[in-house]
Design an enzyme around this catalytic site. Sequence first.
Site, short mmCIF file in Angstrom:
data_model
loop_
_atom_site.label_atom_id
_atom_site.label_comp_id
_atom_site.label_asym_id
_atom_site.label_seq_id
_atom_site.Cartn_x
_atom_site.Cartn_y
_atom_site.Cartn_z
N GLY A 206 0.92 -1.08 0.05
CA GLY A 206 0.10 0.13 0.18
C GLY A 206 0.80 1.17 -0.12
O GLY A 206 0.32 2.41 0.24
N LYS B 53 3.37 1.88 -4.93
CA LYS B 53 4.20 1.41 -5.91
C LYS B 53 3.36 1.46 -7.41
O LYS B 53 4.13 1.91 -8.35
CB LYS B 53 4.67 -0.04 -5.65
CG LYS B 53 5.62 0.04 -4.28
CD LYS B 53 5.90 -1.49 -4.06
CE LYS B 53 4.87 -2.33 -3.58
NZ LYS B 53 4.37 -2.02 -2.42
N GLU C 256 8.16 -3.40 -10.52
CA GLU C 256 7.54 -3.21 -8.93
C GLU C 256 7.86 -4.50 -8.15
O GLU C 256 7.66 -5.52 -8.54
CB GLU C 256 5.95 -3.12 -9.33
CG GLU C 256 5.00 -3.22 -8.12
CD GLU C 256 3.75 -3.19 -8.05
OE1 GLU C 256 3.37 -3.22 -9.20
OE2 GLU C 256 3.02 -2.90 -7.14
P1 DGT Z 1 1.13 -0.76 -3.80
O1 DGT Z 1 1.14 -0.36 -5.15
O2 DGT Z 1 2.54 0.03 -3.02
O3 DGT Z 1 -0.05 -0.42 -2.92
O4 DGT Z 1 1.32 -2.17 -3.83
P2 DGT Z 1 0.54 -3.51 -3.27
O5 DGT Z 1 0.34 -3.36 -1.89
O6 DGT Z 1 -0.35 -3.60 -4.33
O7 DGT Z 1 1.68 -4.71 -3.71
P3 DGT Z 1 2.57 -5.48 -2.57
O8 DGT Z 1 3.61 -6.24 -3.28
O9 DGT Z 1 3.13 -4.44 -1.78
O10 DGT Z 1 1.72 -6.41 -2.40
C1 DGT Z 1 0.59 -7.08 -2.84
C2 DGT Z 1 0.15 -8.49 -2.11
O11 DGT Z 1 1.08 -9.22 -1.91
C3 DGT Z 1 0.14 -7.94 -0.34
O12 DGT Z 1 -0.81 -8.61 0.14
C4 DGT Z 1 1.59 -8.44 0.19
C5 DGT Z 1 1.83 -9.62 -0.77
N1 DGT Z 1 3.40 -9.88 -1.16
C6 DGT Z 1 4.02 -9.46 -2.24
N2 DGT Z 1 4.93 -9.87 -2.29
C7 DGT Z 1 5.11 -10.87 -1.45
C8 DGT Z 1 6.17 -11.89 -0.97
O13 DGT Z 1 7.35 -11.91 -1.36
N3 DGT Z 1 5.65 -12.65 -0.04
C9 DGT Z 1 4.58 -12.31 0.53
N4 DGT Z 1 4.13 -13.19 1.64
N5 DGT Z 1 3.58 -11.54 0.35
C10 DGT Z 1 3.92 -11.02 -0.68
#
Ligand code: DGT
Length: 222
Positions: free
Chosen positions: A22, A25, A95
């Site tokens: 969140g 990105k 990303e």
């Molecule tokens: P943004 O645009 O900064 O809001 O990005 P998000 O929140 O859509 O993207 P991100 O990568 O921080 O997280 C997406 C979901 O995937 C979030 O529930 C965490 C999870 N996630 C991302 N990468 C990993 C990983 O390597 N391991 C785990 N356990 N979860 C991950």
Amino acid sequence: MESKRIKLTHSPFTVLVEGNIGSGKTTFLNYFKQYNNICTLAEPIELWKNCGGYNLLSHLYEDRERWGFTFQSYVQLTMLQQHTFKTDCAIKLMERSIYSARYCFVEKMIRDSVLPAPSASVIDEWFKWATSSAMCDVDLIIYLRASPEVVYKRMRERNRQEEKTVQLEYLHEMHEMHENWLYYKTMFTCPAPVLVVNGDLDKSVIVEEYQKVTPSIFNKCL
Ligand code: DGT
């Protein structure tokens, strides 16, 4: 002793966009889509939500101990696919990366005893193999630094089904993982120099913040 890597002549200037869940990105990546010499690679979350028909992200949040290894194995594969994605563009903006997957998420699972040591070592062997060659090389990291309270509010507002069970405490802990790796640099090594962007700012004013790092993204590739 670390051997010096020879940068492949045609490899793009590779920039990782990192930050807590969140932190903005996607918004950052979307802003840079206006430039036609930049290739933007969004996180492969859709693949994680549909691996052969299985929603691994959903499984993960339902039971981290049961699905942690499965999820991180797939994340590592899909991130490797992003790192090795070929483009004719001069700049590649990604990303997240194989690095944040290992240094933040896998590390957290190890510390929480969610990932048993034998499983962690399998992930690590793949990780070491992938990152010891030039295919995962990085030139710059943009760290979207945001406070856990702000990202929690955004996460609640976007209301992603799979993230319903994610608590503020988890975001605090993930924030610490990112901070120690990218800000204080007390944990692991950074594969490239880090530029910090204020990820707390609202969308209406964040462009000014993006513009501060734009020259670094462009200049260094010339
Ligand atoms: P943004 O645009 O900064 O809001 O990005 P998000 O929140 O859509 O993207 P991100 O990568 O921080 O997280 C997406 C979901 O995937 C979030 O529930 C965490 C999870 N996630 C991302 N990468 C990993 C990983 O390597 N391991 C785990 N356990 N979860 C991950």
